[in-house]
Design a protein around this motif. Sequence first.
Motif, PDB file in Angstrom:
ATOM      1  N   ILE A  90      96.543  33.373  51.638  1.00 50.98           N
ATOM      2  CA  ILE A  90      94.992  33.190  51.597  1.00 50.98           C
ATOM      3  C   ILE A  90      94.675  34.888  52.416  1.00 50.98           C
ATOM      4  O   ILE A  90      95.204  35.262  53.304  1.00 50.98           O
ATOM      5  CB  ILE A  90      94.625  32.134  52.701  1.00 50.98           C
ATOM      6  N   ASP A 139      82.261  29.354  47.620  1.00 48.45           N
ATOM      7  CA  ASP A 139      83.692  28.862  47.069  1.00 48.45           C
ATOM      8  C   ASP A 139      84.775  29.710  47.704  1.00 48.45           C
ATOM      9  O   ASP A 139      85.838  29.252  47.836  1.00 48.45           O
ATOM     10  CB  ASP A 139      83.743  29.231  45.571  1.00 48.45           C
ATOM     11  N   PHE A 198      86.387  32.843  47.301  1.00 48.70           N
ATOM     12  CA  PHE A 198      87.568  33.458  46.366  1.00 48.70           C
ATOM     13  C   PHE A 198      87.440  34.751  45.897  1.00 48.70           C
ATOM     14  O   PHE A 198      86.123  35.205  45.864  1.00 48.70           O
ATOM     15  CB  PHE A 198      87.855  32.482  45.328  1.00 48.70           C
ATOM     16  N   GLU A 232      88.840  37.246  42.628  1.00 45.13           N
ATOM     17  CA  GLU A 232      89.742  37.020  41.454  1.00 45.13           C
ATOM     18  C   GLU A 232      89.611  38.669  40.789  1.00 45.13           C
ATOM     19  O   GLU A 232      88.510  39.161  40.751  1.00 45.13           O
ATOM     20  CB  GLU A 232      89.017  36.172  40.454  1.00 45.13           C
ATOM     21  N   ARG A 267      94.104  35.150  41.220  1.00 42.63           N
ATOM     22  CA  ARG A 267      92.902  34.663  42.220  1.00 42.63           C
ATOM     23  C   ARG A 267      93.498  34.203  43.319  1.00 42.63           C
ATOM     24  O   ARG A 267      94.514  33.711  43.588  1.00 42.63           O
ATOM     25  CB  ARG A 267      92.433  33.382  41.638  1.00 42.63           C
ATOM     26  N   TYR A 268      92.834  34.664  44.530  1.00 37.69           N
ATOM     27  CA  TYR A 268      93.300  34.398  45.938  1.00 37.69           C
ATOM     28  C   TYR A 268      92.086  33.591  46.662  1.00 37.69           C
ATOM     29  O   TYR A 268      90.916  34.010  46.540  1.00 37.69           O
ATOM     30  CB  TYR A 268      93.664  35.748  46.671  1.00 37.69           C
ATOM     31  N   GLN A 269      92.330  32.850  47.440  1.00 35.76           N
ATOM     32  CA  GLN A 269      91.493  32.045  48.505  1.00 35.76           C
ATOM     33  C   GLN A 269      91.231  32.860  49.499  1.00 35.76           C
ATOM     34  O   GLN A 269      92.136  33.505  50.106  1.00 35.76           O
ATOM     35  CB  GLN A 269      92.064  30.633  48.599  1.00 35.76           C
TER      36      GLN A 269
END
Length: 421
Positions: free
Chosen positions: A92, A121, A123, A125, A135-137
């Motif tokens: 994360i 959201d 994130f 990307e 894609r990373y949170q």
Amino acid sequence: MQTAIAFILIFGMLVFFHELGHFLFAKRAGILVREFAIGMGPKIYGKTHGETMYTIRLLPIGGYVRMAGEDMDGTELQPGYRIGLIVNEDNIVKKIIFNQNNKQLPDLLFLEVERADLEKDLFVEGYDEEERLVRYQVARDCVLVENGRELVIAPHDRQFNAKTVGQRAMTIFAGPLFNFILAFVIYLVIGLIHGVPTYEPIITEVVENDPAAQAGMLAGDKVTAINGQVVEKWQDLAAIVQDHPNEDIKVTVDRNGQSVNLNMTVKEVQQQDGEKYGQIGVRYESPREFNPLKAVVYGAQETYNMTVKIFELLGMLITGKFTIDALSGPVGIYKATEQVAQYGIMNLMNWAAMLSINLGIMNLLPLPALDGGRLLFFGFEALRGKPIDRQKEGIVHFVGIVLLMILMVVVTWNDIQRFFF
């Protein structure tokens, strides 16, 4: 030097408590506070603790609490941006770095942004070094680093405008509220240290050759009645005497346990405005008692009484009995503080309490840019069921700030002319 220290301490305390109210209720509502500032203008000191920067600024004309979502403090990651990411063990994102020399940070994961959402959201990307779409949170407390400047992201639910009308209104109202609380605390401390005045009508001193002295009144006499009307407090005595200029009155006093009747003619005194009132020539200093419970009541009563007096003066300003020349800015307050400081710490504390109440009331006036103006917009929003257009509201507040700055300049110039020319 003594005056400067007193002024800085009083000003700092008033502004600190006002902004502390905003700060605490913003935190209570879950709003991210970016800066807690005492003073305006250039920063002379700053320290970041947690997600908030605490600053002292050069100009002693107020302070502010800057909350996420109140202004354009966010940063958007546009497609095509090349960024560096620092992630934790759960992959994360904890830090996003861009617009600086990332080669000095070899542990970064590099990404060319395709899409990103740092509010809802959470994130990011984009394409990594191997041209793969990944894609990373993003963590809720992720830090953006742009050109060396760090900024904690503000998820939508932590922004000021995302909160309910009630939460926003309470956050804004808390500033003036804390000024009234501060005044109450100051009066309470005065009551605990200096005692609570009983206002018993016991004469402190008799002025030679004035009506009271000619009638045989002595220091230590306790007035119990005037013309048969019972006197319980000093305020009762003063009111009766003032209402009977140039009239004969019979004053009954308690002298060492014995009742003594004194006959005197009230002296007539004329004020500058032509109004006449009565005077008998006595000086008074209220006896005091030390009682914690009564000190609490005293604190509340004095806060209420001073609030009423300030509203009365404000009404006189609105009706034209006072003009703008009667207003004082920082210079006038400084000079008044200089005079009050000569009479001791208790008078200085009383002065601070009055200024705190005055600051609270002024901020509650329904004028643009003031807390009261913002509360007015929240009221409109509650009635309409939807917020006023942010851009239009911003224009109104901007105009209000400009007008307040003009008023401040005029008042300050009047103070300078009054005290230095």
